[in-house]
Enzyme design. Structure first.
Site, PDB file in Angstrom:
ATOM      1  N   ALA A 119       0.815  -1.216   0.000  1.00 23.96           N
ATOM      2  CA  ALA A 119       0.000   0.000   0.000  1.00 23.96           C
ATOM      3  C   ALA A 119       0.852   1.271   0.000  1.00 23.96           C
ATOM      4  O   ALA A 119       0.440   2.294  -0.552  1.00 23.96           O
ATOM      5  CB  ALA A 119      -0.939   0.012   1.202  1.00 23.96           C
ATOM      6  N   GLN A 227      -6.680  -0.816   5.310  1.00 22.83           N
ATOM      7  CA  GLN A 227      -7.326  -1.333   6.516  1.00 22.83           C
ATOM      8  C   GLN A 227      -8.798  -1.690   6.283  1.00 22.83           C
ATOM      9  O   GLN A 227      -9.480  -2.111   7.225  1.00 22.83           O
ATOM     10  CB  GLN A 227      -7.232  -0.294   7.642  1.00 22.83           C
ATOM     11  CG  GLN A 227      -5.835   0.057   8.064  1.00 22.83           C
ATOM     12  CD  GLN A 227      -5.153  -1.058   8.848  1.00 22.83           C
ATOM     13  OE1 GLN A 227      -5.777  -2.020   9.264  1.00 22.83           O
ATOM     14  NE2 GLN A 227      -3.849  -0.931   9.060  1.00 22.83           N
ATOM     15  N   SER A 247      -3.218  -3.638   0.408  1.00 24.10           N
ATOM     16  CA  SER A 247      -2.023  -4.273   0.974  1.00 24.10           C
ATOM     17  C   SER A 247      -2.298  -5.748   1.240  1.00 24.10           C
ATOM     18  O   SER A 247      -3.335  -6.107   1.794  1.00 24.10           O
ATOM     19  CB  SER A 247      -1.629  -3.581   2.280  1.00 24.10           C
ATOM     20  OG  SER A 247      -0.578  -4.279   2.909  1.00 24.10           O
ATOM     21  N   CYS A 373       4.207   2.072  11.778  1.00 32.74           N
ATOM     22  CA  CYS A 373       5.146   2.836  10.953  1.00 32.74           C
ATOM     23  C   CYS A 373       5.756   4.020  11.702  1.00 32.74           C
ATOM     24  O   CYS A 373       6.733   4.601  11.264  1.00 32.74           O
ATOM     25  CB  CYS A 373       4.442   3.326   9.687  1.00 32.74           C
ATOM     26  SG  CYS A 373       3.766   1.980   8.709  1.00 32.74           S
TER      27      CYS A 373
END
Length: 449
Positions: A119, A227, A247, A373
């Site tokens: 992603a 998500q 993702s 992240c």
């Protein structure tokens, strides 16, 4: 080094002078001792791994996905872009099947799916690609203050190139104000980028309404759905989304693979970030990794089949966690809108408790205090600050991630341990003691020495 190999090594040393033979024998003995030491240490370890409650950071691979991938790791290893022999045709067929599986999950045409490394790359391609392609006529990009870091950093790169970026604020519940978005769109706006489900607080933006607004204003709409894909029903045509990032490792697939949906009609043009062999319609050059995209496709197909069941089950477990936690611990705040949200992402702030201390105390449960992240940063979450959370509450937040393989027992254990540790940490907190005595902490004027 196994025994057979050791014997062969020693056997091959016949005729070697004595000092050299001694050295070789010593090396073999050292390796054997190291192996035995490692093995004994492993056997001595009687510690159980922590429970996994961090499904927003990543998900374990579904065993059915691994089953689909294995043949392409071992037997069917051809380059999918080799058109002159059966090895290439096999891999190409598997790649196109995976493309269709991804497209079916989001209601797209397989020709609109571009495989990427994840992603982050998809977000970079969308934002930088659209901005740079249309920069001669349009110079304005709109996003929100609560986007994933890769979206915000892409926008900052564009700012340095001379683009005008608007970072929309969100309301205290984490949702955008549609009227404010409409007022922000200008004739020179080329792209609006707003994520579907927030990775830290789980709020679900009104994507369909945003898509309709952008289409009416002739502005492209990109959404980071990492998500959301496989967790809530998605139809890119109904939502009028022009670009969507996906993702693999967020939907029980492999890491290192993702996809970008790029609408064909009305057509979206993007400038490629990398050049080369012209694979993926020239948008993303490089050999497509067949085993990884097969895994992504399988994960999407499983998600489509089990989406309704997974969502109901995750909802029950999330409600169980929140209700038990809030009934046993006072001064707990749920961050984000209580209704417009994906239930598997629960972000709670425990007043008068330092979040990092609570994480350390809950070492037998794998949790996080925000995005994986940005977890190396000691700064409070920028998402929580954007929704107006007090800095002390932002520092006391924990994200609980619930997924396909979470059990009721794991939820109950997590709640029990959390209640126990919050109470223990508060007993050591002078602030909690002051609050119990009826002192209003906000009325105190703190001084520095």
């Amino acid at each position: 080094m196994n025994r057979t190999l050791s014997r062969k090594l020693l056997g091959s040393m016949c005729g070697i002078s004595s000092p050299r033979l001694s050295f070789a024998q010593s090396a073999v003995n050292t390796v054997q001792r190291q192996k035995e030491l490692i093995k004994s240490r492993e056997l001595e370890k009687d510690e159980l791994r922590p429970l996994y409650m961090d499904f927003q950071a990543t998900t374990p691979m579904d065993p059915r996905v691994l089953d689909a991938m294995l043949p392409y790791q071992v037997n069917y290893y051809g380059n999918p872009h080799s058109r002159t022999h059966a090895y290439g045709w096999e891999s190409e067929s598997a790649m196109e099947k995976a493309r269709k599986q991804v497209a079916d999950l989001i209601g797209a045409d397989p020709r609109e799916i571009v495989f990427t490394s994840g992603a982050t790359e998809s977000n970079n391609m969308s934002i930088k690609g659209v901005a740079r392609f249309y920069k001669a006529k349009k110079n304005h990009i709109i996003t929100t203050q609560t986007e994933h870091k890769c979206v915000l950093d892409s926008c900052r790169i564009l700012e340095a190139e001379g683009f005008d970026i608007t970072y929309l604020p969100v309301r205290n519940n984490g949702l955008i104000d549609l009227k404010q978005l409409e007022e922000t769109i200008r004739p020179d706006s080329s792209l609006v980028s707003i994520m579907t489900v927030n990775n830290e607080i789980g709020v679900k933006q009104p994507i369909k309404e945003i898509g309709q607004l952008c289409r009416s204003k002739n502005v492209f709409f990109h959404t980071d759905a990492a998500q959301a894909v496989g967790k809530i029903p998605i139809n890119v045509s109904d939502w009028k989304v022009d670009l969507m990032s996906i993702s693999g490792h967020k939907i029980y697939g492999p890491k290192g693979v993702g996809a970008l949906y790029v609408r064909r009609r009305p057509r979206v043009r993007i400038e490629p970030l990398q050049n080369g062999g012209g694979q993926e319609r020239g948008l993303r050059s490089g050999t497509v990794p067949t085993p990884l995209v097969v895994g992504l496709g399988a994960a999407c197909e499983i998600a489509q089949q089990e989406l309704e069941y997974d969502h109901k089950r995750v909802t029950v477990l999330a409600n169980r966690l929140v209700q038990k936690m809030m009934s046993e611990i006072p001064d707990v705040v749920m961050n984000g809108d209580p209704d417009q949200r994906y239930p598997g992402c629960v972000n709670l702030s425990f007043a008068y408790v330092e979040g990092e201390s609570l994480l350390m105390a809950l070492k037998d449960v794998a949790l996080s205090s925000g995005s994986a992240c940005t977890s190396a940063s000691l700064e409070p979450s920028y998402v929580l600050r954007a929704i107006g959370a007090d800095e002390d509450l932002a520092h006391s937040s924990i994200r609980f991630g619930i997924g396909r393989f979470t059990t009721e027992e794991e939820v109950d254990y997590t709640v029990e341990k959390c209640i126990q540790q919050v109470k223990r940490l508060r007993e050591m907190s002078p602030l909690w003691e002051m609050v119990q005595e009826g002192i209003d902490l906000k009325s105190i004027k703190w001084t520095q020495h």
